[in-house]
Write a protein that holds these residues in place. Sequence first.
Motif, short mmCIF file in Angstrom:
data_model
loop_
_atom_site.label_atom_id
_atom_site.label_comp_id
_atom_site.label_asym_id
_atom_site.label_seq_id
_atom_site.Cartn_x
_atom_site.Cartn_y
_atom_site.Cartn_z
N THR A 273 37.13 37.55 37.59
CA THR A 273 37.77 38.17 36.42
C THR A 273 37.12 37.61 35.17
O THR A 273 36.84 36.42 35.07
CB THR A 273 39.29 37.88 36.38
OG1 THR A 273 39.52 36.47 36.22
CG2 THR A 273 39.97 38.36 37.64
N PHE A 274 36.90 38.50 34.21
CA PHE A 274 36.33 38.10 32.93
C PHE A 274 37.23 38.67 31.84
O PHE A 274 37.49 39.87 31.81
CB PHE A 274 34.91 38.62 32.78
CG PHE A 274 34.19 38.05 31.59
CD1 PHE A 274 33.46 36.87 31.69
CD2 PHE A 274 34.28 38.66 30.36
CE1 PHE A 274 32.84 36.33 30.58
CE2 PHE A 274 33.66 38.13 29.24
CZ PHE A 274 32.93 36.96 29.36
N THR A 275 37.71 37.81 30.92
CA THR A 275 38.68 38.25 29.91
C THR A 275 38.30 37.72 28.54
O THR A 275 37.94 36.55 28.39
CB THR A 275 40.09 37.76 30.26
OG1 THR A 275 40.45 38.19 31.58
CG2 THR A 275 41.12 38.30 29.27
N VAL A 276 38.39 38.61 27.56
CA VAL A 276 38.21 38.25 26.15
C VAL A 276 39.57 38.34 25.47
O VAL A 276 40.25 39.38 25.56
CB VAL A 276 37.20 39.18 25.44
CG1 VAL A 276 37.18 38.92 23.94
CG2 VAL A 276 35.81 38.99 26.03
N GLU A 277 39.99 37.27 24.81
CA GLU A 277 41.27 37.22 24.10
C GLU A 277 41.00 37.01 22.61
O GLU A 277 40.24 36.12 22.24
CB GLU A 277 42.13 36.07 24.62
CG GLU A 277 42.46 36.11 26.09
CD GLU A 277 43.74 36.87 26.39
OE1 GLU A 277 44.41 37.30 25.43
OE2 GLU A 277 44.07 37.00 27.59
N PHE A 302 41.15 35.29 46.03
CA PHE A 302 42.47 35.80 45.64
C PHE A 302 43.19 36.32 46.88
O PHE A 302 42.58 37.02 47.70
CB PHE A 302 42.33 36.96 44.64
CG PHE A 302 42.05 36.54 43.23
CD1 PHE A 302 41.14 35.55 42.94
CD2 PHE A 302 42.68 37.18 42.18
CE1 PHE A 302 40.87 35.17 41.64
CE2 PHE A 302 42.43 36.80 40.87
CZ PHE A 302 41.52 35.80 40.60
N ASP A 303 44.50 36.01 46.99
CA ASP A 303 45.30 36.63 48.04
C ASP A 303 45.92 37.91 47.50
O ASP A 303 45.66 38.33 46.36
CB ASP A 303 46.36 35.67 48.57
CG ASP A 303 47.37 35.25 47.52
OD1 ASP A 303 47.42 35.84 46.43
OD2 ASP A 303 48.16 34.32 47.81
N SER A 304 46.76 38.57 48.30
CA SER A 304 47.29 39.88 47.91
C SER A 304 48.15 39.80 46.65
O SER A 304 48.11 40.71 45.80
CB SER A 304 48.10 40.49 49.06
OG SER A 304 49.18 39.63 49.43
N ASP A 305 48.92 38.71 46.48
CA ASP A 305 49.75 38.58 45.28
C ASP A 305 48.89 38.40 44.04
O ASP A 305 49.17 38.98 42.98
CB ASP A 305 50.70 37.39 45.42
CG ASP A 305 51.91 37.70 46.31
OD1 ASP A 305 52.12 38.89 46.62
OD2 ASP A 305 52.63 36.77 46.68
N ALA A 306 47.84 37.58 44.14
CA ALA A 306 46.96 37.37 42.99
C ALA A 306 46.22 38.65 42.62
O ALA A 306 46.04 38.96 41.44
CB ALA A 306 45.97 36.24 43.28
N GLY A 309 48.75 40.85 40.88
CA GLY A 309 49.00 40.38 39.53
C GLY A 309 47.89 40.75 38.57
O GLY A 309 48.13 41.10 37.42
N ALA A 310 46.64 40.70 39.04
CA ALA A 310 45.51 41.08 38.20
C ALA A 310 45.46 42.58 37.96
O ALA A 310 45.06 43.04 36.88
CB ALA A 310 44.21 40.60 38.84
N ALA A 311 45.90 43.36 38.93
CA ALA A 311 45.83 44.82 38.82
C ALA A 311 46.90 45.39 37.91
O ALA A 311 46.68 46.36 37.19
CB ALA A 311 45.93 45.45 40.22
N ILE A 530 36.66 42.27 37.85
CA ILE A 530 37.05 43.11 36.72
C ILE A 530 36.74 42.39 35.42
O ILE A 530 36.66 41.17 35.36
CB ILE A 530 38.55 43.46 36.75
CG1 ILE A 530 39.40 42.17 36.78
CG2 ILE A 530 38.89 44.37 37.91
CD1 ILE A 530 40.87 42.40 36.54
N ALA A 531 36.56 43.17 34.36
CA ALA A 531 36.46 42.65 33.00
C ALA A 531 37.58 43.27 32.18
O ALA A 531 37.93 44.45 32.36
CB ALA A 531 35.10 42.96 32.40
#
Length: 544
Positions: A273-277, A302-306, A309-311, A530-531
């Motif tokens: 995962t890549f995130t810009v804040e 990542f497991d299914s919960d992680a 959560g990202a999705a 994902i980004a």
Amino acid sequence: MKLMRYAVIAFLLGSICVHADELRIRVQNLANQRPAVNGIASGSLIFIRPEFYSGTRVAVHTYYSLDGISARITPTGAPGSELVLLPGGSWPFGVVALLPADLPLGKAKLTFIENGQTSGPLEIPIVRSSFGLFAGFIEGPAVAQNIDPSGTPSLNRLTNVAHPGQVVTLWGTGLGLESNGVVEVELGGKSLVPLYSGSAPGLPGVDQINIVIPQDLITRGCYVPVTVKAGNMVSNTASIAIADEGSVCLHPFHLSLQDLTALDDGKGLPFSTFTVESTVRGPGDDGRYSRQEYATARFATFDSDAIAGAAGFTTPDEVLPFCRLSYDSSIVSPIRYLDAGEKITFAGPAGKILDLLPPYARGYYISDQSPSAQQVSTTQPPQRYFEPGLWRIVVPGGEDVPAFEDSVILPGEIRWNNQEAWHTINPREDNLVTWSGGSSDSVAVVRLSAMYAIGPSRPNVAIPGGIAAGFTPASDVEVNCVAASSEGQVTIPARLLEPFTTLPLLGDARLTITLQPRTLFVLNGPLGGIANYHLAQSLPVRLQ
């Protein structure tokens, strides 16, 4: 391994409180973590978390046995009764209890006893309903069952989806006095009347809600949001997987059937995962602004919960705006971080080149570009570092992740138009938020959040060499609304703001408007990823 880690932590903490000065308890709905001090329904399953205070130290115990412990509830003007207790299971720092089904409405006091030490009584309101959906985590995939034409149930999963026309059973706790006729389910933006809503036969404290997936339901996917309204109370939002007959659910990260099967089997997937804040805060009472700005990269299993959560939830344009209420928000952690190299390079317009470095160990990388206090303006927000345009992501590769490159396009910011109206609001009314800007490929996420006390404050205490600062144990409550950024407005409904009128809030609330991509950028690297970007404005809000 997780329970062993809990046990070790609990042993270390518990060792400091053999002779605790005071025993206090937190109580929550077992499913949605709604605090009992904000109302709990009779017949609910609750989670009791005892905390042992000794001076400035707070400790918790593990409860794999019920020996020497008990709990009692006493309604005002009525005799008390012992509660049925169960071990906390995956939450070992407390116990699960069943409230009597015949508790009268009104105030009651709950106490917890461990080895002869009794907690201070916690006063809780007994209300008509406080329903919560059971889910993998508070806002994760629901514990739901698909019912086939023969009546045989099977767990709703990524590889075992519900189909239009099929009956699905949702599970939760806290319906209380509400049942058929006053329960409403919202599934993927569509309102449904349940076939049945009430107590689950043979399962004390558990409620079941049976619904039929509508043939005309627009929303399909792996994480279709589902919420239950019982009386004037709204549950947490969970999700179920829905697809047409003979199909698997369409995953937002384009995961294959093999990947979905691995997640359903409890296995992890390598993921990035890549995130810009970039968040502008203010203006405050002094008229000053600040900006918090950073970029992060994570490479992990990542497991299914992680992954869920990202999705986030599947919310197509047709069901927007979409609002939800949640308590005690938390981030689902990955299983194990993966080495992707010494640094991650982020290169943008005007020759800007930024190195993201691992603060502790490889796998998590960050670069903080927040302006210094000297750059804070009294009239305008500080200049944004992550300016609009194309930014390249360069991963050099490490022991676990091969080298790859990708890119993300950052848009301009949106402008909050009615900021003045939000300095003070009435949470008993619907409240409108307006903005300008955005684009066809972005959404605006409007979040009203606040911290609330979950126990009495602890005063400052003198210790050798100084003063140990006091504190107030706290948690958070928030309402999130998602709308197409081109809409320019969204209304936060009063029915979701009820906790902001009843919980013991600590200070002001905060409203944040965030511009995010409508569809997450799927990275083309050697492992899934994902980004994302979060471009936000934030302001403290006083509640009338």
